[in-house]
Design an enzyme around this catalytic site. Structure first.
Site, PDB file in Angstrom:
ATOM      1  N   HIS A  56     -19.527 -12.450  -6.048  1.00  0.00           N
ATOM      2  CA  HIS A  56     -20.761 -11.740  -5.707  1.00  0.00           C
ATOM      3  C   HIS A  56     -21.942 -12.507  -6.318  1.00  0.00           C
ATOM      4  O   HIS A  56     -21.779 -13.228  -7.310  1.00  0.00           O
ATOM      5  CB  HIS A  56     -20.726 -10.323  -6.292  1.00  0.00           C
ATOM      6  N   GLU A  58     -24.411 -11.619  -8.224  1.00  0.00           N
ATOM      7  CA  GLU A  58     -24.682 -11.384  -9.655  1.00  0.00           C
ATOM      8  C   GLU A  58     -23.676 -12.110 -10.544  1.00  0.00           C
ATOM      9  O   GLU A  58     -24.045 -12.697 -11.560  1.00  0.00           O
ATOM     10  CB  GLU A  58     -24.612  -9.885  -9.994  1.00  0.00           C
TER      11      GLU A  58
END
Lengths: 163, 163
Positions: A56, A58
């Site tokens: 992802h 992040e």
């Protein structure tokens, strides 16, 4: 730049990252990490490209920032992300001790900062994180809406061609 | 091997991983992922060595398994881990669609499978995961207790030498 202008500027960079994801056929989510006014990490969702469940935006940005600072503690940093973090990414924010995150749109299906849970403000954990939400939420959410609309249209055309 | 013998065998391998972590001065947590009876990933906590906040045993094992299967969906797999997963690792288990995890000791401070939250059984997420807990919990927890006891003793000696 005042605080709001700064937030818009850096969220704009996160949106650019999300657009790069869309161009690769990835769900368009982007993230930026700054220390002071310096960008130390920029990343976008790459789950399909890497075939790796943890890539992802992040998570990738946090790993870049750890490398940039040569430290697993990301003190004095701020993370900008276009969509409210999922449980994994909210947990990674706690693990890396990021003191402040700014996000765009809420994620009513999996968001763990405000929507389903408030993991970043649970005092039982050994870290809490300040949260600013709703920064350029329409632009951030709009990218996702458009992406899924295009995807449905492509899938419909594909079914027609195959029929 | 019956189910319980199998769980003990694979948890034994996870404990071996945890011991490798301890030898490196890392908090001793280990993880194994199997598909059928084949081990497809083995990893231990490496946060201090890598200076990377997300290098928990489970995250590393999940990434190895994605690479081994060339897929972000870890279908028909089982993850063994010596300690109850934190929010980040519980989230990664959901993201990678692991259908079943087995863990050793509970983590009353940060565990998000049974202790503080039950993230793996929340039907609002698009995946739920079967959980078996308390497998060789004394051995798994004992490694952690011993590690922190040794650490405190070393720190005490260091302070004495410096005084």
């Amino acid at each position: 730049m005042n605080g709001m202008e700064k937030d818009h500027y850096f969220m704009g960079l996160a949106i650019e990252e999300a657009q790069k994801a869309a161009q690769k056929g990835e769900v368009p989510i982007g993230a930026i990490i700054i220390q002071g006014d310096r960008v130390i990490a920029r990343a976008h969702n790459l789950r399909e490209t890497t075939r790796n469940a943890v890539t992802h935006a992040e998570l990738l940005a946090i790993q870049q920032a750890c490398e940039a600072l040569d430290n697993w503690r990301l003190e004095d940093t701020k993370l900008y992300v276009t969509l409210e973090p999922c449980p994994m990414c909210a947990g990674a924010i706690l693990q890396s001790r990021i003191p402040h995150i700014v996000y765009g749109a809420r994620d009513s299906k999996a968001g763990c900062v405000d929507s389903l849970y408030r993991l970043l403000n649970d005092e039982r954990f050994n870290h809490q994180c300040e949260v600013t939400e709703n920064v350029m939420a329409d632009e951030c959410g709009g990218l996702l809406t458009q992406f899924f609309r295009d995807l449905r249209a492509r899938n419909k055309n594909k079914r027609k061609t195959q029929a």
